[in-house]
Design a protein around this motif. Structure first.
Motif, PDB file in Angstrom:
ATOM      1  N   ASN A 140      -1.683  15.995  62.495  1.00  0.00           N
ATOM      2  CA  ASN A 140      -2.855  15.413  63.153  1.00  0.00           C
ATOM      3  C   ASN A 140      -2.678  15.327  64.653  1.00  0.00           C
ATOM      4  OD1 ASN A 140      -4.360  15.022  60.811  1.00  0.00           O
ATOM      5  ND2 ASN A 140      -3.397  13.031  60.396  1.00  0.00           N
ATOM      6  N   GLU A 141      -1.460  15.075  65.118  1.00  0.00           N
ATOM      7  CA  GLU A 141      -1.222  14.942  66.551  1.00  0.00           C
ATOM      8  C   GLU A 141      -1.152  16.292  67.261  1.00  0.00           C
ATOM      9  OE1 GLU A 141       2.254  12.606  67.166  1.00  0.00           O
ATOM     10  OE2 GLU A 141       1.372  10.743  66.360  1.00  0.00           O
ATOM     11  N   ARG A 144      -4.338  19.320  64.973  1.00  0.00           N
ATOM     12  CA  ARG A 144      -5.695  18.779  65.086  1.00  0.00           C
ATOM     13  C   ARG A 144      -6.713  19.623  64.336  1.00  0.00           C
ATOM     14  NH1 ARG A 144      -3.650  18.339  70.352  1.00  0.00           N
ATOM     15  NH2 ARG A 144      -3.197  16.195  70.989  1.00  0.00           N
TER      16      ARG A 144
END
Length: 463
Positions: A140-141, A144
């Motif tokens: 997620n970081e 994305r």
């Protein structure tokens, strides 16, 4: 077309352990509540094991909190960064896709394929482990983009599917890039050293407890009248040696007191019997007359009373305990009373081998039978094992003893017959001598109501 939303990490039972100290304290509290071991060795091991378990839990918590999280996060971030870099290269140079995949396979150990026209399902996937949570957070970081994690065989490989604009990027990550073997090495060392320390502590505690057990056996043997031939050897820790020395001093004082009492009473017996013998000779020289016959009866009664008093005070202290068959002793004693014309029914349950002072024990049961035959017309004698004790029951069909006077009946010179006539009430020492002998053997005598209507004397001896 709607794209699936990124995975939201959720905590799970397989994640990092929460509240290990609280769990350890709960375990210790439940252990104490359920009851500590009864033996000293078991309690000593518990004292060693409980801090050891607490130490292991704290160590595991520190490991998972620092090592596992840090290492796993760095590995996950590294994989997520490589995937993000690959996607960025595909976006800049889409024509060099094969060269990029080949380079990634060789340098990053990632097996990547592109699935044209595929779309990921539009649903959230539950996180099933700590590794999934950290990897999802890194994706997620850095990436994305929507993705799916398949960690069903994470030790061998892990499959990541990332949704691109018009395709799905399928990434096979080898388990060596995400799984650290230090976890098992740590657990192996932790458990192995704990077992070694536990074994060493067990050997040490067993060596420390052994002298205490020997001391307990020596005290029990001495309490049952089985006097050892030599003093108990003081061994073990300082406190155990002090207890052993105190036991040796105590037993020596008791033996010395018994010897002194026996020697003194032997002298008293000799001094009292000498004038009685002279009196009997003088009465015999006076000839037969009503007066001399009455005096002879009184002298005989006095001699019997003195003998009973000395027997009570001496307590058969000089006799040694030997291993013998209690059933044979009881049967021989019953046969003697039956031969004298007493109605006595005897029943012994098999062979009962135990340590006894035979003469003292015979006197104990003999006094009980004499007491029963004095007040009842029928006597019942039984002997057998009951659990961890030997019981001898002497019943009669006489009037019995009131419950409030049963304990007083064991007092020396106490007689239910208030007269001082020895022919009806005896000297009042029979039950006292019997209890003294029973306690010398580590046992006890209880007076109860007999099922035959009279008195029951229950003799209990430890096995």
């Amino acid at each position: 077309m709607t794209e699936p939303s990124p995975i939201k990490p959720t905590h799970s039972p397989a994640g990092k352990p929460m509240g290990p100290i609280r769990s350890a304290l709960r375990t210790i509290r439940l252990t104490i509540k359920s009851g500590l071991p009864k033996t000293l060795f078991g309690r000593a091991l518990m004292i060693i094991v409980m801090p050891l378990i607490l130490l292991q839990i704290v160590s595991a918590w520190v490991f998972y909190d620092r090592h596992w999280d840090t290492v796993t996060w760095r590995l996950s971030a590294s994989v997520a960064g490589d995937i993000a870099n690959t996607i960025d290269q595909l976006r800049r140079t889409p024509d060099a896709r094969d060269e990029i995949f080949q380079s990634v396979r060789q340098n990053m150990e990632l097996d990547i394929t592109l699935l044209q026209g595929e779309i990921l399902p539009n649903q959230e996937t539950e996180i099933s482990s700590q590794l999934d949570r950290l990897l999802a957070q890194a994706m997620n970081e850095r990436v994305r983009r929507p993705f799916i994690i398949d960690s069903s065989s994470f030790r061998k490989q892990l499959i990541l599917q990332i949704q691109l604009k018009d395709a799905v990027l399928n990434v096979v990550v080898p388990g060596s890039r995400l799984f650290s073997s230090t976890t098992y090495i740590f657990i192996l060392w932790m458990v192995g050293t704990s077992l070694v320390l536990f074994a060493v502590a067990s050997i040490f505690m067993r060596n420390q407890v052994r002298p205490i057990r020997r001391l307990a056996r020596a005290v029990e043997s001495f309490g049952k009248g089985r006097e050892p031939e030599q003093d108990f050897k003081a061994e073990g820790a300082l406190e155990v040696r002090q207890a052993a020395n105190a036991f040796n001093l105590m037993s020596e004082r008791i033996r010395r007191q018994i010897r002194q009492r026996t020697d003194m009473l032997s002298g008293v017996s000799h001094d009292l019997r000498t004038p009685l013998t002279r009196m009997k000779l003088q009465l015999a020289m006076l000839g037969d007359s009503p007066e001399t016959q009455e005096l002879s009866v009184n002298v005989s009664e006095m001699e019997k009373m003195i003998q009973d008093y000395l027997t009570f005070a001496r307590g058969e202290g000089g006799e040694k305990s030997i291993e013998c068959d209690l059933s044979e002793v009881v049967k021989d004693l019953a046969a003697t009373w039956q031969a004298s014309g007493i109605a006595l029914d005897c029943h012994a349950e098999g062979k009962i081998v135990t340590w006894l002072k035979p003469n003292a024990f015979r006197r104990c049961i003999d006094n009980l039978i004499a007491n029963a035959s004095r007040y009842g017309s029928q006597v019942w004698l039984q002997a057998g094992k009951r659990g961890n004790a030997i019981e001898i029951l002497v019943d009669d069909n006489g009037p019995g003893i009131p419950e409030q006077e049963r304990e007083d009946a064991f007092r020396p010179f106490y007689r239910l017959d208030r007269s001082r006539n020895p022919s009806t009430g005896g000297t009042g020492l029979g039950l006292s001598i019997s209890r003294d002998v029973a306690r010398t053997h580590g046992g006890e005598i209880l007076l109860e109501t007999s099922p035959h209507g009279g008195l029951r004397a229950r003799v209990r001896l430890p096995i």
